[in-house]
Write an enzyme that holds these catalytic residues in place. Structure first.
Site, PDB file in Angstrom:
ATOM      1  N   GLY A  75       1.014  -1.542   0.120  1.00 18.70           N
ATOM      2  CA  GLY A  75       0.399  -0.297  -0.593  1.00 18.70           C
ATOM      3  C   GLY A  75       1.165   1.384  -0.093  1.00 18.70           C
ATOM      4  O   GLY A  75       1.983   1.247  -0.206  1.00 18.70           O
ATOM      5  N   SER A 111      -6.907  -5.733  -1.104  1.00 17.30           N
ATOM      6  CA  SER A 111      -7.766  -5.672  -0.963  1.00 17.30           C
ATOM      7  C   SER A 111      -8.143  -4.538  -1.353  1.00 17.30           C
ATOM      8  O   SER A 111      -9.170  -3.918  -1.566  1.00 17.30           O
ATOM      9  CB  SER A 111      -8.387  -5.686   0.408  1.00 17.30           C
ATOM     10  OG  SER A 111      -7.876  -4.652   1.434  1.00 17.30           O
ATOM     11  N   SER A 130      -2.964   6.687  14.507  1.00 15.47           N
ATOM     12  CA  SER A 130      -3.080   7.801  14.272  1.00 15.47           C
ATOM     13  C   SER A 130      -3.246   9.302  15.336  1.00 15.47           C
ATOM     14  O   SER A 130      -3.775   8.891  15.968  1.00 15.47           O
ATOM     15  CB  SER A 130      -4.379   7.752  12.372  1.00 15.47           C
ATOM     16  OG  SER A 130      -4.854   9.010  12.685  1.00 15.47           O
ATOM     17  N   ALA A 131      -2.942  10.225  14.345  1.00 19.32           N
ATOM     18  CA  ALA A 131      -3.379  11.534  15.012  1.00 19.32           C
ATOM     19  C   ALA A 131      -5.124  11.758  15.411  1.00 19.32           C
ATOM     20  O   ALA A 131      -5.133  12.838  16.373  1.00 19.32           O
ATOM     21  CB  ALA A 131      -2.549  12.643  14.953  1.00 19.32           C
ATOM     22  N   TYR A 160     -13.120   3.557  12.773  1.00 23.14           N
ATOM     23  CA  TYR A 160     -11.925   3.482  12.330  1.00 23.14           C
ATOM     24  C   TYR A 160     -10.991   3.794  13.285  1.00 23.14           C
ATOM     25  O   TYR A 160     -10.114   3.653  13.605  1.00 23.14           O
ATOM     26  CB  TYR A 160     -11.451   4.508  11.411  1.00 23.14           C
ATOM     27  CG  TYR A 160     -10.383   4.857  11.172  1.00 23.14           C
ATOM     28  CD1 TYR A 160      -9.338   4.500  10.020  1.00 23.14           C
ATOM     29  CD2 TYR A 160      -9.636   6.272  10.931  1.00 23.14           C
ATOM     30  CE1 TYR A 160      -7.865   4.628  10.091  1.00 23.14           C
ATOM     31  CE2 TYR A 160      -8.228   6.299  10.699  1.00 23.14           C
ATOM     32  CZ  TYR A 160      -7.674   5.630  10.524  1.00 23.14           C
ATOM     33  OH  TYR A 160      -6.620   6.021  10.465  1.00 23.14           O
ATOM     34  N   LYS A 169      -7.786   2.108  16.132  1.00 22.92           N
ATOM     35  CA  LYS A 169      -6.532   2.797  16.506  1.00 22.92           C
ATOM     36  C   LYS A 169      -6.253   2.666  17.877  1.00 22.92           C
ATOM     37  O   LYS A 169      -4.993   2.038  17.837  1.00 22.92           O
ATOM     38  CB  LYS A 169      -6.027   4.377  15.890  1.00 22.92           C
ATOM     39  CG  LYS A 169      -5.918   4.137  14.218  1.00 22.92           C
ATOM     40  CD  LYS A 169      -5.434   2.691  13.626  1.00 22.92           C
ATOM     41  CE  LYS A 169      -5.002   3.487  11.619  1.00 22.92           C
ATOM     42  NZ  LYS A 169      -4.089   2.115  12.017  1.00 22.92           N
ATOM     43  N   ASN A 180      -8.999  12.177   0.650  1.00 27.69           N
ATOM     44  CA  ASN A 180      -8.643  12.765   1.121  1.00 27.69           C
ATOM     45  C   ASN A 180      -7.727  13.845   0.202  1.00 27.69           C
ATOM     46  O   ASN A 180      -8.327  13.676  -0.589  1.00 27.69           O
ATOM     47  CB  ASN A 180      -6.790  12.161   1.985  1.00 27.69           C
ATOM     48  CG  ASN A 180      -7.082  10.970   2.768  1.00 27.69           C
ATOM     49  OD1 ASN A 180      -6.914   9.616   2.857  1.00 27.69           O
ATOM     50  ND2 ASN A 180      -7.209  11.482   4.168  1.00 27.69           N
ATOM     51  N   ARG A 233      -3.794  21.810   9.553  1.00 26.92           N
ATOM     52  CA  ARG A 233      -3.115  20.168   9.763  1.00 26.92           C
ATOM     53  C   ARG A 233      -1.450  20.291  10.027  1.00 26.92           C
ATOM     54  O   ARG A 233      -0.985  21.143   9.511  1.00 26.92           O
ATOM     55  CB  ARG A 233      -3.976  19.641   8.513  1.00 26.92           C
ATOM     56  CG  ARG A 233      -5.197  18.981   9.001  1.00 26.92           C
ATOM     57  CD  ARG A 233      -5.688  18.394   9.393  1.00 26.92           C
ATOM     58  NE  ARG A 233      -7.058  17.608   9.355  1.00 26.92           N
ATOM     59  CZ  ARG A 233      -8.091  18.262  10.129  1.00 26.92           C
ATOM     60  NH1 ARG A 233      -8.229  19.334  11.021  1.00 26.92           N
ATOM     61  NH2 ARG A 233      -8.923  18.280   9.755  1.00 26.92           N
ATOM     62  N   ARG A 275     -17.193  19.484   6.717  1.00 31.73           N
ATOM     63  CA  ARG A 275     -17.230  18.125   6.586  1.00 31.73           C
ATOM     64  C   ARG A 275     -17.328  17.729   8.127  1.00 31.73           C
ATOM     65  O   ARG A 275     -16.680  17.804   9.006  1.00 31.73           O
ATOM     66  CB  ARG A 275     -15.922  17.068   5.684  1.00 31.73           C
ATOM     67  CG  ARG A 275     -16.315  16.123   5.412  1.00 31.73           C
ATOM     68  CD  ARG A 275     -15.005  15.652   5.079  1.00 31.73           C
ATOM     69  NE  ARG A 275     -13.385  15.062   5.618  1.00 31.73           N
ATOM     70  CZ  ARG A 275     -12.521  14.793   5.050  1.00 31.73           C
ATOM     71  NH1 ARG A 275     -12.407  14.791   3.811  1.00 31.73           N
ATOM     72  NH2 ARG A 275     -11.569  15.485   5.830  1.00 31.73           N
TER      73      ARG A 275
END
Ligand code: UD1
Length: 348
Positions: A12, A36, A127-128, A152, A156, A209, A241, A305
């Site tokens: 990936g 996948s 992840s943050a 998700y 994490k 993203n 970000r 969003r």
């Protein structure tokens, strides 16, 4: 003899860049991927960049314990970097069972095999997102995690805790089991591509993203970029970000793996933020992309969003000091690499 690192999810986006850097640093790498969410493009790119046609590749699903166990029996694995997971926030809200099953079972299997085959060093890709909407910025590794807002994000947090618990349970090799040591790297927003433009992000369908959406708009695959929200309490009204270059991010993995394999860990389970320490707004990123690549992007301001945090960026002191690592590429260089990759994909 070179130490051997298993990279699960190694075909990936992040996994392929990490494989390149590991090989560059002299490690032997075994790649496992169930394909996948990717095709062989990046793995082929890795072979080209490294000049190594012989990288062992296993098309297996880490949710299949027997397959993972067999891989560990065939190779003496010194460290595992675990990327194999689903990663779309929105999809995880719609399909929580699928996300929990995949992301938790695959990691449990990696840990079980690590323990059963004499112990191992395990690096988990966190992840943050675990910080949520943090009150104090920048966030340090001590900043409290907030309740996850998606399955998700929850996987994490849960995987971090599972790793911590397994490390604790195997410490000292109790009951003759192999010792597991662990590092969780909390990534901020990984962007960009390898300077060769032979590997990069390859989202399926419409990208969620920001940067893939920007490059696909620039190349004409998407009509217009929507900037989600320009009424946030920030200088230009758009979200902030911490965009971390993918090659820099990959190098942080090499530093973390070396720390584990060279016996330099201060605790058996450690956590590091991996970011630049610099906040960049969505609008700034868009204009930087235009400037560095000399083009005009079709974009519009759109409603916020749901689920987006206003601002997050990293305190990177711990990673800088303990891993001897810091982000090096500028946002401009990174955005140029993202654009070169998009053009490479389009054959332009
Ligand atoms: C998202 C996930 C995070 C995950 C990370 C993986 C959420 C809330 N968070 O981070 O858990 O680890 O991806 O890379 O989904 N934006 C636009 N227009 C677009 C796309 C994005 O304006 O078409 C804005 C977003 O509102 C955000 C910024 O760009 O302010 C970055 O978005 P994105 O790249 O999706 O990353 P995050 O949401 O920060």
């Amino acid at each position: 003899m070179a130490k051997k690192v298993l990279v699960s999810g190694g075909a990936g986006y992040i996994g392929s860049h990490v494989t390149v850097e590991l090989i560059g640093a002299g490690y032997d790498v075994v790649v496992a991927d169930n394909m996948s969410n990717c095709d062989m493009t990046c793995f082929e790119g890795v072979k080209k960049i490294t000049g190594r046609e012989d990288i062992p590749f296993y098309q297996i699903d880490c949710c299949d314990y027997e397959a993972v166990d067999k891989l560990f029996a065939e190779h003496k694995i010194d460290a595992v970097i675990h990327f194999a997971a689903f990663k779309a926030v929105g999809e995880s809200v719609a399909k929580p069972i699928m996300y929990y099953r995949n992301n938790l079972v695959s990691f449990l299997n990696i840990l079980e095999a690590s323990k059963n085959h004499g112990g191992c060093n395990v690096l988990f890709s966190s992840s943050a997102t675990v910080y949520g909407e943090a009150e104090n910025l920048p966030v340090t590794e001590q900043t409290p995690r907030l309740p996850a807002t998606s399955p998700y994000g929850n996987t994490k947090q849960m995987c971090e805790d599972i790793l911590r618990d397994v490390v604790l349970a195997t410490a000292g090799g109790a009951d003759g089991q192999g010792v597991v040591k662990g590092i969780a790297l909390r990534y901020f927003n990984p962007i960009g591509a390898h300077p060769s433009a032979l590997i990069g992000e390859l989202p399926r369908g419409v990208p969620n993203n920001l940067v893939p959406f920007i490059t696909q708009t620039a190349i004409g695959k998407r009509e217009c970029l929507s900037i989600f929200g320009n009424d946030y309490p920030t200088e230009d009204g758009t979200c902030l970000r911490d965009y971390i270059d993918i090659v820099d991010l990959a190098k942080a993995h090499v530093a973390a793996v070396s720390r584990m394999l060279d016996g330099k860990m201060k605790q058996d389970y450690e956590i590091f933020n991996v970011g630049t320490g610099r906040p960049v707004s969505v609008y700034e990123l868009v204009t930087a992309f235009e400037k560095v690549n000399g083009l005009k992007l079709n974009y519009k301001f759109a409603p916020r969003r749901p689920g987006d945090v206003v601002a997050i960026w990293a305190d990177t002191k711990l990673a800088n000091e303990e891993l001897g690592w810091k982000a090096e590429r500028t946002v401009g260089e990174t955005l140029a690499s993202a654009w070169a990759w998009e053009r490479h994909l389009a054959g332009k």
